[in-house]
Design a protein around this motif. Structure first.
Motif, PDB file in Angstrom:
ATOM      1  N   LYS A  20       0.819  -1.218   0.000  1.00 57.28           N
ATOM      2  CA  LYS A  20       0.000   0.000   0.000  1.00 57.28           C
ATOM      3  C   LYS A  20       0.851   1.265   0.000  1.00 57.28           C
ATOM      4  CE  LYS A  20      -4.246   1.550   2.286  1.00 57.28           C
ATOM      5  NZ  LYS A  20      -5.208   1.218   3.365  1.00 57.28           N
ATOM      6  N   HIS A  21       2.092   1.163   0.494  1.00 59.01           N
ATOM      7  CA  HIS A  21       2.954   2.344   0.657  1.00 59.01           C
ATOM      8  C   HIS A  21       4.282   2.165  -0.087  1.00 59.01           C
ATOM      9  CE1 HIS A  21       0.242   2.254   4.205  1.00 59.01           C
ATOM     10  NE2 HIS A  21       0.188   3.559   3.993  1.00 59.01           N
ATOM     11  N   ASN A  85      -7.871  -2.861  -7.675  1.00 64.54           N
ATOM     12  CA  ASN A  85      -8.670  -1.993  -6.800  1.00 64.54           C
ATOM     13  C   ASN A  85      -8.974  -2.659  -5.459  1.00 64.54           C
ATOM     14  OD1 ASN A  85     -10.496  -3.887  -7.606  1.00 64.54           O
ATOM     15  ND2 ASN A  85     -11.853  -2.476  -8.693  1.00 64.54           N
ATOM     16  N   PHE A  86      -8.077  -3.580  -5.043  1.00 64.99           N
ATOM     17  CA  PHE A  86      -8.276  -4.211  -3.737  1.00 64.99           C
ATOM     18  C   PHE A  86      -7.936  -3.240  -2.615  1.00 64.99           C
ATOM     19  CE2 PHE A  86      -4.381  -6.381  -5.656  1.00 64.99           C
ATOM     20  CZ  PHE A  86      -3.494  -5.399  -5.263  1.00 64.99           C
ATOM     21  N   GLU A  87      -8.190  -3.648  -1.400  1.00 63.62           N
ATOM     22  CA  GLU A  87      -8.070  -2.745  -0.254  1.00 63.62           C
ATOM     23  C   GLU A  87      -6.633  -2.270  -0.029  1.00 63.62           C
ATOM     24  OE1 GLU A  87      -9.252  -2.700   4.506  1.00 63.62           O
ATOM     25  OE2 GLU A  87     -10.069  -4.250   3.185  1.00 63.62           O
ATOM     26  N   HIS A  88      -5.656  -3.102  -0.382  1.00 62.98           N
ATOM     27  CA  HIS A  88      -4.256  -2.728  -0.139  1.00 62.98           C
ATOM     28  C   HIS A  88      -3.585  -2.130  -1.383  1.00 62.98           C
ATOM     29  CE1 HIS A  88      -4.040  -6.947  -1.547  1.00 62.98           C
ATOM     30  NE2 HIS A  88      -2.839  -6.666  -1.997  1.00 62.98           N
ATOM     31  N   GLN A  89      -4.377  -1.603  -2.305  1.00 61.51           N
ATOM     32  CA  GLN A  89      -3.792  -0.986  -3.501  1.00 61.51           C
ATOM     33  C   GLN A  89      -2.893   0.195  -3.108  1.00 61.51           C
ATOM     34  OE1 GLN A  89      -6.446   1.563  -5.986  1.00 61.51           O
ATOM     35  NE2 GLN A  89      -8.052   0.922  -4.548  1.00 61.51           N
ATOM     36  N   SER A  90      -1.943   0.501  -3.958  1.00 59.20           N
ATOM     37  CA  SER A  90      -1.005   1.597  -3.717  1.00 59.20           C
ATOM     38  C   SER A  90      -1.746   2.915  -3.525  1.00 59.20           C
ATOM     39  CB  SER A  90      -0.052   1.726  -4.904  1.00 59.20           C
ATOM     40  OG  SER A  90       0.715   2.908  -4.815  1.00 59.20           O
ATOM     41  N   TYR A 359      -0.344  -7.042 -11.442  1.00 57.79           N
ATOM     42  CA  TYR A 359       0.373  -8.036 -10.621  1.00 57.79           C
ATOM     43  C   TYR A 359       0.174  -7.757  -9.124  1.00 57.79           C
ATOM     44  CZ  TYR A 359       4.218 -10.229  -8.127  1.00 57.79           C
ATOM     45  OH  TYR A 359       4.952 -10.933  -7.216  1.00 57.79           O
ATOM     46  N   ASP A 360       0.102  -8.833  -8.332  1.00 59.55           N
ATOM     47  CA  ASP A 360       0.122  -8.724  -6.871  1.00 59.55           C
ATOM     48  C   ASP A 360       0.782  -9.975  -6.314  1.00 59.55           C
ATOM     49  OD1 ASP A 360      -0.440  -7.561  -4.335  1.00 59.55           O
ATOM     50  OD2 ASP A 360      -2.181  -8.870  -4.107  1.00 59.55           O
ATOM     51  N   PHE A 361       1.704  -9.804  -5.388  1.00 55.92           N
ATOM     52  CA  PHE A 361       2.432 -10.933  -4.802  1.00 55.92           C
ATOM     53  C   PHE A 361       1.452 -11.856  -4.069  1.00 55.92           C
ATOM     54  CE2 PHE A 361       4.774 -13.140  -1.510  1.00 55.92           C
ATOM     55  CZ  PHE A 361       5.959 -13.498  -2.125  1.00 55.92           C
ATOM     56  N   PRO A 362       1.488 -13.173  -4.342  1.00 53.71           N
ATOM     57  CA  PRO A 362       0.564 -14.096  -3.663  1.00 53.71           C
ATOM     58  C   PRO A 362       1.042 -14.429  -2.248  1.00 53.71           C
ATOM     59  CG  PRO A 362       1.904 -15.290  -5.256  1.00 53.71           C
ATOM     60  CD  PRO A 362       2.300 -13.841  -5.372  1.00 53.71           C
ATOM     61  N   ASP A 363       0.210 -14.142  -1.260  1.00 56.50           N
ATOM     62  CA  ASP A 363       0.611 -14.334   0.138  1.00 56.50           C
ATOM     63  C   ASP A 363       0.821 -15.793   0.507  1.00 56.50           C
ATOM     64  OD1 ASP A 363       0.628 -11.595   0.907  1.00 56.50           O
ATOM     65  OD2 ASP A 363      -1.556 -11.612   0.888  1.00 56.50           O
TER      66      ASP A 363
END
Length: 384
Positions: A20-21, A85-90, A359-363
């Motif tokens: 997010k940051h 557009n997920f909650e932790h988007q930049s 892209y988003d890193f898979p937890d």
């Protein structure tokens, strides 16, 4: 894997906070502060900050002298506008973690959890959070820092998540893991003239065309062959939108990739000589510079064997990579100086590609990354 000391929910929260940051290369002060705040809960024996400007060294000591092993993750994000557009988007316009460095940092923080609970038997384990991997400025700032050099690591490791490979698969390769990459900038100066009297000037158009054709003609694009060479045109500019003026200057940029540092030096010389000869042929002044240079990651066989052994002990799927990846990674600076290895961690066959805006890193691969690093650390710092 011994994961009883791993708080996965806390690590996922950290990963999403980092995502997010995001901060770009050498602006990662806020990111470094977030890492330091996290490490306060799992304090190392020594915490060194502002290494190579924004980098961090977290050192966990064994009870007896022994070998030193370093694990590296990257702090920086990319200048890419996120479309998720997920909650932790930049929260920052035009900046996002599209290479998974948020996940790599989180894996090291998970390793900190393990090391805080169970210190190494001997020697020391060092967590290196490195700035500015994306533009090649980070490792070259860390490597000469006296605080890093004082560690004199016996081994150094890094992983990179790999979309299009099965989740949690470990990919290894002896020798070159990622390519040597360098980018050439060629600037040509001639003489401006009236477009109706081009013979009174020196226009760089033919030289730019000939340089491009010559460079692309030198490519050995088959990456299954030794000493391959990929040359990609990146940018060119000539003159201005003044239709009564024959251009008097221009420039062209290319990226160059090869499978070894030695071969890259040979290619660089060939390209410079070619460009200089063409400029001379057309009576043009020439200036050549190079930017965003990445050494090839030339993996040490003993280090790769530690990765193989760790994967086997953990029961992880292990795959041998036949040919190098063609992207650049500045971890090659470290594998040139120390016995080290970079390896891959599969992040899913359906995961968007690295550097893509979605892209988003898979937890769900975090614990695998921690497990492989922790077992490697045990293998090297075990007293027996």
């Amino acid at each position: 894997m011994e994961n009883s000391n791993l708080n996965i929910s806390e690590l996922i929260a950290l990963r999403k906070d980092l995502h997010k940051h995001p901060k770009l290369a050498l602006k990662e002060h806020n990111t470094a502060n977030r890492i330091c705040s996290f490490l306060e809960k799992y304090p190392p024996d020594e915490l060194i900050t502002e290494v190579g400007e924004t980098g961090i060294l977290a050192i966990y000591n064994g009870s007896k002298p022994g070998k030193t092993v370093v694990f590296r993750a990257e702090l920086d994000a990319l200048p890419i506008q996120e479309i998720n557009n997920f909650e932790h988007q930049s929260i920052y316009e035009g900046v996002s973690h599209k290479c998974g460095h948020d996940g790599h940092m989180t894996i090291l923080c998970g390793l900190a959890m393990q090391l805080h609970a169970v210190r190494p038997e001997t020697g020391k384990v060092v967590l290196l959070f490195q700035p500015a991997e994306e533009d090649g400025q980070g490792a070259v700032k860390i490597a000469p820092d006296s605080r890093f050099q004082a560690l004199a690591p016996n081994f150094i490791f890094a992983l990179h998540n790999l979309p299009s490979y099965p989740k949690n698969q470990i990919l290894v390769k002896n020798g070159t893991f990622t390519c040597a990459v360098n980018s050439i900038i060629i600037k040509l100066e001639g003489k401006t003239s009236h477009a109706g009297e081009p013979e009174k000037g020196i226009n760089p158009a033919l030289a730019l065309a000939e340089i491009t054709a010559s460079f692309l003609g030198q490519m050995q694009t088959d990456i299954t062959k030794d000493n391959f060479c990929l040359i990609t045109p990146i940018y060119s500019k000539m003159g201005s939108k003044a239709y009564g003026v024959s251009a008097g200057s221009g420039q062209t940029h290319f990226t160059v990739r090869s499978d070894s540092n030695d071969q890259m030096k040979i290619i660089e010389t060939q390209l410079e000589d070619t460009a200089i000869a063409i400029a001379k042929k057309y009576q043009l002044e020439i200036k050549i510079s190079w930017t965003q240079s990445f050494h090839a990651n030339e993996n040490n066989t003993e280090a790769v064997d530690h990765v193989r052994q760790s994967a086997q002990v953990n029961g992880f799927d292990l795959a041998e990579k036949e040919f190098p990846f063609t992207w650049g990674e500045d971890f090659g600076i470290f594998t040139k100086l120390y016995s080290g290895a970079m390896f891959g961690l599969g992040s899913g066959e359906l995961t968007p590609a690295l550097h893509n805006p979605d892209y988003d890193f898979p937890d769900d691969i975090i614990s695998t990354g921690v497990g492989i690093f922790y077992q490697i650390a045990k293998q090297i710092t075990n007293a027996h």
